[in-house]
Structures are given as structure tokens and as C-alpha cells.
Design an enzyme around this catalytic site. Structure first.
Site, mmCIF file in Angstrom:
data_model
loop_
_atom_site.group_PDB
_atom_site.id
_atom_site.type_symbol
_atom_site.label_atom_id
_atom_site.label_comp_id
_atom_site.label_asym_id
_atom_site.label_seq_id
_atom_site.Cartn_x
_atom_site.Cartn_y
_atom_site.Cartn_z
ATOM 1 N N HIS A 130 0.840 -1.206 0.000
ATOM 2 C CA HIS A 130 0.000 0.000 0.000
ATOM 3 C C HIS A 130 0.874 1.255 0.000
ATOM 4 O O HIS A 130 0.608 2.210 -0.747
ATOM 5 C CB HIS A 130 -0.896 -0.022 1.240
ATOM 6 N N GLU A 131 1.915 1.261 0.819
ATOM 7 C CA GLU A 131 2.795 2.434 0.873
ATOM 8 C C GLU A 131 3.573 2.606 -0.424
ATOM 9 O O GLU A 131 3.787 3.733 -0.888
ATOM 10 C CB GLU A 131 3.756 2.310 2.064
ATOM 11 N N HIS A 134 1.418 4.358 -2.890
ATOM 12 C CA HIS A 134 1.433 5.811 -2.719
ATOM 13 C C HIS A 134 2.635 6.424 -3.437
ATOM 14 O O HIS A 134 2.524 7.474 -4.069
ATOM 15 C CB HIS A 134 1.512 6.169 -1.234
ATOM 16 N N GLU A 201 -6.345 7.149 -0.621
ATOM 17 C CA GLU A 201 -6.290 5.899 0.141
ATOM 18 C C GLU A 201 -6.960 4.758 -0.607
ATOM 19 O O GLU A 201 -6.443 3.639 -0.650
ATOM 20 C CB GLU A 201 -6.928 6.092 1.518
#
Length: 319
Positions: A130-131, A134, A201
Site C-alpha cells: 500500500h505504501e 502511494h 487511500e
């Protein structure tokens, strides 16, 4: 669609900033506001990652000091086609993580010791994917710009409160314009910042699930992190609430999910979206952990969370 929406929100934020400058000082004030915004964004562009990592006293690790954790990030970065980011550990009992950096070539990811201790290998991989999403989507730069503009608008609002607006007869600001600069503009900027955070998100959840190939592991991680975040305080985040939007789950004890002022979407909604993605991918259970070459353990530990006193090897649920 997310890129277009984010661009529109950023354009609105810039226009709002210049409008506040106009309300305070007319055309001259608008130009000054634009110059200040450019200077602040330039500084943030080059230094935001260092500032945030310093706020949380993050310690950089490598394949020797944190072999499993570093290996997870390295494998996922390769799968995503990204340069290897710098990898950090934050000594905090609250499970959480964030990414920072102005571009993929100058990026960093950070996970708390609480996250590395409490989550499984697959869940940690989901969080770090997930990071990395980003970073790949350049959300870290977008959020830095919006946070800087929101802070600058609030600063201008405070200036208007103490010094008033332009009283020139050719500039009909009056008390109404001053109130707009003091109250409405900072509030609108905050709402735009939060809207961008919530939009990003969902996008990072989906891309992160694609990177790690395991939407259900990320969904499980979100559930466990959200549950712990409400019980375990993150004192560094409480001292720096402006950084809350960077984390995968809001780290602040006083936050309220799924409302107008939330920096993150409702966790249950995020989990439901990931479950739908898993169904699309025909996944009904969490895949087994991939085989890995045994990593050499280190006698040197960068944070107190992994082996008090630095005499023990890194610990985690997969070690």
C-alpha cells in the site's frame, strides 16, 4: 479519474490561497500569497521527507539489521517496478506505517515496531505494498503540496484576523471579507486536503493489493491496525497532527472515522472494497507465504522495539 479529481482539487486549493491573499491585500496581496506559496512548496519538495522522518525519530534499516522487513520491501518494489526506497523503523507500539519522498527515486517507507511485531508476514507485505502504491502514484508529493497550501491559508487567515483586510475604498473587503479569510478559507482548505487524502487511500489500497497479489491480507491488516490505533497511542503523531494523513490508518486517538473531517475513508468501506477486488481475482483465502532464502540475522538492532539492548536478533511473528 482519481488523477483528474486530484488535479481539480489542487487547482481549487491554489485559487483559494490566492483569493485569501486578494481579500487581505488586493492584487498585491494575491501576488505576495502566490510567491509565499511557491517558496513554501519548493522548500517542502526538497525537505519534507527528512522533516517527517526526523519528527518520528525514524531509524534507517537494511538487509543486515532487519532482513525480513527489508526483504519484503525489496521484493514488492521489484514487483511494482519501482526503485528500492529507503526503509525505516519507528519505535512505536501502535501498528502503523507511512511513505514519504518527492518522487520514486527519492522515496522512503517507514513501519512502526508495533506493526512489525503484531502483524503476520502477509499482512506486513500488504501494508508495505500500500505504501509503495502511494509512492508509485506520487501521492506523497501531492499530499505535501496540499498540506503546505492548507497551512499557508491558515497562516494568512491568522494574519487577516490580527491585521485586518485592505481598507482601500477601491477594494470592498470590509468585515465580511475578513471573516471569509479568517474562518471560511482555512476550513475549505482543510476539507480539500482531507478529500484528497481519502481519494488517494482507496487508490493505494487497490494498487497495493495488485502489487502484493493479496487483497485479503491487506484487508486483514487494515482491520487489525484500526482496532489497535484506537487503543494504543502514538505520541509523536499526537504532537504532529498535520502528518496524520500520511499513515495507512489515522494514528490520532481523537479522530472520528467516516465523517466530513476525517483524513481517511471508513476502514470497513476500505475492507469491503478489497474483498470485492479479491472476488474479482478469484481469491477466497490468504495465500501462503512465499518461500524465501533464509536471511542472516544481525546482532545489531536499530530500535528498542526489536531486541532490547541491541543484543538480540530482530523479532517478528514470522522470524
Amino acid at each position: 479519474m482519481n488523477i483528474v479529481r486530484t488535479a481539480m482539487l489542487l487547482a481549487f486549493m491554489t485559487a483559494l490561497f490566492m483569493a485569501v491573499g486578494f481579500l487581505i491585500g488586493g492584487r498585491g496581496g494575491m501576488m505576495v500569497a502566490l510567491v509565499v506559496a511557491a517558496a513554501m512548496n519548493l522548500f517542502s519538495y526538497w525537505n519534507s521527507d527528512k522533516m517527517v522522518l526526523r519528527m518520528y525519530n525514524a531509524q534507517e534499516v537494511d538487509a543486515r539489521t532487519a532482513p525480513e522487513y527489508y526483504g519484503i520491501v525489496q521484493r514488492l518494489a521489484q514487483q511494482a517496478g519501482l526503485p528500492m526506497p529507503r526503509v525505516y523503523v519507528i519505535d512505536s507500539p501502535q501498528p502503523n506505517a507511512f511513505a514519504t519522498g518527492r518522487n520514486p527515486e527519492n522515496a522512503a517507507v517507514a513501519a512502526s515496531t508495533g506493526l512489525l511485531h503484531a502483524l503476520s508476514y502477509e499482512e506486513v507485505a500488504g501494508v508495505m505494498a500500500h505504501e509503495l502504491a502511494h509512492i508509485q502514484n506520487r501521492d506523497t508529493l501531492t499530499m505535501t503540496i496540499t498540506a503546505t497550501l492548507a497551512g499557508a491559508i491558515s497562516m494568512l487567515g491568522n494574519f487577516a484576523f490580527f491585521f485586518g483586510g485592505n481598507r482601500d475604498n477601491n477594494h470592498p473587503i470590509g468585515i465580511v471579507g475578513t471573516l471569509l479569510a479568517v474562518i471560511v478559507a482555512p476550513l475549505a482548505a482543510m476539507l480539500v486536503q482531507m478529500a484528497i487524502s481519502r481519494t488517494r487511500e482507496y487508490s493505494a489500497d487497490r494498487r497495493g493489493a495488485e502489487i502484493c497479489g493479496n487483497p485479503l491480507a491487506l484487508a486483514s491488516a487494515l482491520s487489525r491496525i484500526a482496532s489497535a490505533a484506537g487503543r494504543v497511542p502514538n505520541y509523536s503523531a499526537e504532537r504532529n497532527p498535520a502528518t496524520a494523513h500520511m499513515f495507512i490508518i489515522n494514528p490520532l486517538s481523537g479522530e472520528r472515522m467516516d465523517n466530513l473531517f476525517s483524513t481517511h475513508p471508513n476502514t470497513e468501506n476500505r475492507i469491503a472494497a478489497l474483498q470485492r477486488l479479491a472476488a474479482e481475482m478469484n481469491l477466497s483465502s490468504t495465500p501462503a507465504r512465499p518461500a524465501a532464502t533464509p536471511a542472516r540475522r544481525s546482532r545489531s538492532v536499530p530500535t528498542a522495539g526489536w531486541g532490547r539492548g541491541g543484543s538480540e536478533p530482530p523479532k517478528g511473528p514470522w522470524s
